[in-house]
Design a protein around this motif. Structure first.
Motif, PDB file in Angstrom:
ATOM      1  N   GLN A   1       0.826  -1.205   0.000  1.00  0.00           N
ATOM      2  CA  GLN A   1       0.000   0.000   0.000  1.00  0.00           C
ATOM      3  C   GLN A   1       0.865   1.262   0.000  1.00  0.00           C
ATOM      4  N   ASN A   2       1.916   1.247   0.786  1.00  0.00           N
ATOM      5  CA  ASN A   2       2.802   2.408   0.848  1.00  0.00           C
ATOM      6  C   ASN A   2       3.494   2.645  -0.491  1.00  0.00           C
ATOM      7  N   ALA A   3       3.971   1.561  -1.108  1.00  0.00           N
ATOM      8  CA  ALA A   3       4.640   1.693  -2.407  1.00  0.00           C
ATOM      9  C   ALA A   3       3.668   2.196  -3.472  1.00  0.00           C
ATOM     10  N   ALA A   4       2.439   1.692  -3.454  1.00  0.00           N
ATOM     11  CA  ALA A   4       1.449   2.106  -4.452  1.00  0.00           C
ATOM     12  C   ALA A   4       1.129   3.595  -4.308  1.00  0.00           C
ATOM     13  N   ARG A   5       0.965   4.057  -3.096  1.00  0.00           N
ATOM     14  CA  ARG A   5       0.723   5.491  -2.886  1.00  0.00           C
ATOM     15  C   ARG A   5       1.876   6.323  -3.424  1.00  0.00           C
ATOM     16  N   HIS A   6       3.097   5.891  -3.140  1.00  0.00           N
ATOM     17  CA  HIS A   6       4.289   6.611  -3.587  1.00  0.00           C
ATOM     18  C   HIS A   6       4.330   6.689  -5.113  1.00  0.00           C
ATOM     19  N   ILE A   7       4.025   5.577  -5.777  1.00  0.00           N
ATOM     20  CA  ILE A   7       4.079   5.544  -7.239  1.00  0.00           C
ATOM     21  C   ILE A   7       2.972   6.395  -7.841  1.00  0.00           C
ATOM     22  N   LEU A   8       1.743   6.256  -7.321  1.00  0.00           N
ATOM     23  CA  LEU A   8       0.625   7.018  -7.878  1.00  0.00           C
ATOM     24  C   LEU A   8       0.879   8.524  -7.754  1.00  0.00           C
TER      25      LEU A   8
END
Length: 723
Positions: A514-521
């Motif tokens: 979830q943290n990585a996805a937020r960072h990428i988005l």
């Protein structure tokens, strides 16, 4: 690697393949000039080239010999004798004259000298056996040699013939003897006495080479000197007429040599240091390394170790950390071994009890370094090197390097638990991905053409989610194609996220995704975000992640941690579009649940209902009411499914216990008024409080837990009477 010459201890001669990096040829030229002056004043002289081990004595000797051989005026002949090569005293005594004889030209002019030397050598050599009878002391072999030379014996007659022949030819001969400091006391005394009493022949000069400190130590261990350094020096002064002290290895020489060797290694491996790398290594070198790299041999040995082990990880490590780790492995192997034992503490992944103040921690590391075999005067330097690499050490040493050490993750430094093994395995371990493989995998993700590297990245993402997502976060800003592709990959693999929970069990692998996805988005242009989120929502798990990513991205810097996406009127257009798109997709993923009883709702379907509540709770409530109204779902069974039990871990065991009842969730998805009305009889029969708050979960007890919570709520919030 063709230019590297680190894996030998050969001398240099100033040629292009063996360059004179320290300018010692000039000193060799001075030595040749001195030899000429000695010859003018004495028909036989003994000179000594003196310098520490590894300081370059052999190189000066080789260049001196080369210059003598180039001299066409005096035409020196050179006999190179290394006494260390001969296994016993007999062969050593014979070798002196054999080597001199072999140095003579083969023409007729030298025939008499060659014959007389051979005869003399035969007479002298057997005297070596006397050492075993009388020892090498005041009544030694050389006394016997002197008597034989002084009397009318075949040895003395042979020596006179040698002297006459050498005087007649009148051409200088230099006998070079290197590595005298490696001999035993008996061997050393024999060499000196042969040179002093037997080998002093006309036109024969000697150039000895040794480390004086070591040589004096050897002499002190002989019976002749008896342990006194003053007597050892006096004895040495009787043998050596002229000292040639090797020029000091100056600080600027060391820096020059280190710079040349390091540049050569980096060029051979196709690497270069960044400005920050140069700053870090320069500071480390001048403050902590230079005192140990005090001879050309020490620098060459260090750089040889770097060159030997860098190739397999050259693209996957921080170059400065690798240099410093290699220094410790070369110079302080005990400390290098200690690193692996204290890895968790060094990388900040170990739990450190409170109350350990910096002074206590520093004292503990001082003790560890000493126990690793580090001399007291070197402990601070070793700790300084550790502080450059490891943030926990930097914090207690209070050094300039604290910020650099704390940046170990970004640098792929040894201070990061993710990259530590690369420095001790001399390769990228099987459970890791090299930077090249990682880069190619991202390229394949961006192009939509999966290959072997893509498959390797997926496998690592499944097995070690935390490490892979951290590496994604450390990447430079991603382009749109790569970012979109990575979000799709994270969504597809969301349910497969695995690996140990970190931060003492508080950060689960799913949270890392979830943290990585937020960072990428957040890196994507806003106009690209709705389509990226829609691509994530192609599966049920992906939809759950997409909703979490939308919420986390919108409210990461906001002041509303709950993130009321449904009613927020300040959402940016992309967020409103994404909210509506995802809301429309949710019924599709919940369609299977609509045709099954409520007690068959899966954990994923519960997560989808929770996601729908975040986006459009009224839509979710209407959809659920349809299931309840047509009796597809039983209300109490639904409430139980919305209250999943907890997995309680205690030590090495675990048990499933009752989970907390979320009345706000009930109200958002069903409505508390409908619930209390429809389940009035069951609520009336439920006890106000269950006897245990952490009881083992069973179907009956789960229902009782929900009903008890509803009864407490109803009793505390009575409806006003109807007028």
């Amino acid at each position: 690697m063709a230019n590297s010459r680190f894996f030998n201890d050969d001398s240099v001669d100033g040629s292009p393949s063996r360059p004179d990096l320290l300018g010692r040829r000039k000193y060799a030229q001075s030595s040749v000039a001195l030899l000429r002056r000695v010859r003018e004043q004495s028909d036989s002289g003994v000179l000594a080239l003196i310098g520490p081990w590894g300081s370059g004595k052999s190189s000066v000797l080789e260049m001196t010999i080369g210059l003598l051989k180039e001299d066409t005026t005096e035409q020196w002949l050179v006999a190179d004798l290394n006494p260390w090569l001969y296994p016993d005293l007999d062969s050593l005594a014979a070798a002196l004259f054999t080597e001199i004889r072999n140095a003579l030209p083969k023409d007729k002019r030298w025939s008499k000298s060659r014959e007389s030397l051979a005869e003399f050598g035969k007479e002298i050599a057997p005297l070596g056996s006397l050492a075993g009878l009388v020892g090498v002391d005041g009544k030694t072999i050389l006394q016997a040699i002197s008597k034989r030379i002084g009397g009318d014996t075949s040895a003395s007659a042979a020596k006179r013939k040698v002297e006459a022949a050498l005087r007649e030819v009148n051409q200088p001969i230099l006998v070079v003897m290197d590595d005298l400091d490696r001999l035993t006391p008996a061997e050393l005394l024999l060499v000196f006495k042969l040179v002093r009493l037997v080998g002093r022949l006309p036109n024969v000069h000697y150039l000895l080479s040794y480390d004086e400190h070591t040589l004096l130590d050897v002499l002190r261990r002989s019976d002749l000197v008896g342990g006194e350094e003053s007597r050892a020096r006096e004895f040495l002064e009787k043998i050596v007429q002229v000292r040639l002290d090797l020029p000091a290895f100056r600080e600027r020489d060391a820096v020059k040599l280190m710079d040349q060797y390091l540049t050569q290694v980096l060029e051979d491996h196709g690497q270069q240091l960044t400005s920050s790398d140069v700053s870090r290594f320069t500071e480390a070198y001048h403050v902590h390394l230079q005192a140990r790299l005090d001879t050309p041999r020490a620098i060459k040995r260090f750089m040889g170790q770097v060159d030997a082990s860098l190739g397999s990880v050259v693209e996957d490590v921080d170059l400065v950390d690798f240099l410093l780790v290699t220094f410790l492995r070369t110079m302080e192997p005990g400390v290098y071994a200690m690193l692996k034992r204290h890895r968790a503490e060094l990388t900040g992944t170990a739990y450190t009890p409170q109350g350990k103040n910096p002074k206590e921690k520093l004292e503990r590391w001082h003790e560890r370094v000493r126990k690793a075999g580090v001399a007291d005067d070197r402990v601070d330097d070793v700790l300084g090197l550790l502080a450059i690499m490891f943030a926990p050490i930097a914090a207690v040493v209070d050094t300039w390097s604290t910020s650099a050490a704390s940046d170990a993750d970004r640098r792929h430094g040894i201070g990061s638990d993710d990259y530590f093994d690369r420095y001790t395995s001399f390769a990228v371990p099987d459970d890791d991905l090299s930077e090249a493989v990682f880069d190619r995998a991202l390229t394949q993700i961006a192009s939509g053409a999966p290959g072997g590297e893509h498959a390797a990245l997926v496998a690592r993402l499944r097995d070690d989610t935390h490490r892979v997502t951290r590496r994604i976060l450390l990447r430079p800003p991603l382009d749109t194609q790569t970012g979109t592709g990575l979000l799709a990959l994270l969504a597809d693999e969301y349910s497969n996220a695995a690996g140990p929970a970190e931060a003492f069990g508080l950060l689960r692998p799913a949270a890392a995704v979830q943290n990585a996805a937020r960072h990428i988005l957040a890196q994507l242009p806003s106009q690209e975000r709705p389509s990226a989120l829609a691509r994530m929502a192609q599966t049920g798990d992906g939809t759950v992640l997409a909703v979490q990513t939308l919420r986390n991205t919108v409210y990461w810097q906001g002041t509303a941690p709950a993130g009321d996406l449904a009613t927020d009127t300040t959402l940016e257009p992309w967020a409103s579009t994404s909210r509506d798109d995802l809301s429309r997709l949710l019924p599709t993923h919940l369609a299977p649940a609509a045709h099954e009883p409520a007690d068959h709702i899966t954990p994923l379907e519960r997560e989808l209902l929770l996601a729908w509540r975040l986006l459009a709770p009224d839509q979710a409530k209407t959809w659920i009411h349809q299931r309840l109204d047509d009796h597809s779902w039983d209300l109490l069974s639904l409430l139980v499914r919305l209250t999943p039990p907890d997995l309680l871990r205690t030590g090495s065991s675990s048990r499933v216990v009752l989970g907390p009842v979320d009345l706000d969730l009930f109200d958002a998805l069903v409505g508390l008024s409908r619930i209390t009305t429809q389940l009035a009889n069951e609520i009336d029969a439920a006890p106000p409080q269950l006897p245990l708050t952490a009881s083992l979960a069973t179907p009956d007890l789960e229902q009782q837990s929900v009903l008890s919570a509803l009864r407490r709520h109803r009793d505390q919030n009575p409806e006003p009477p109807t007028p």
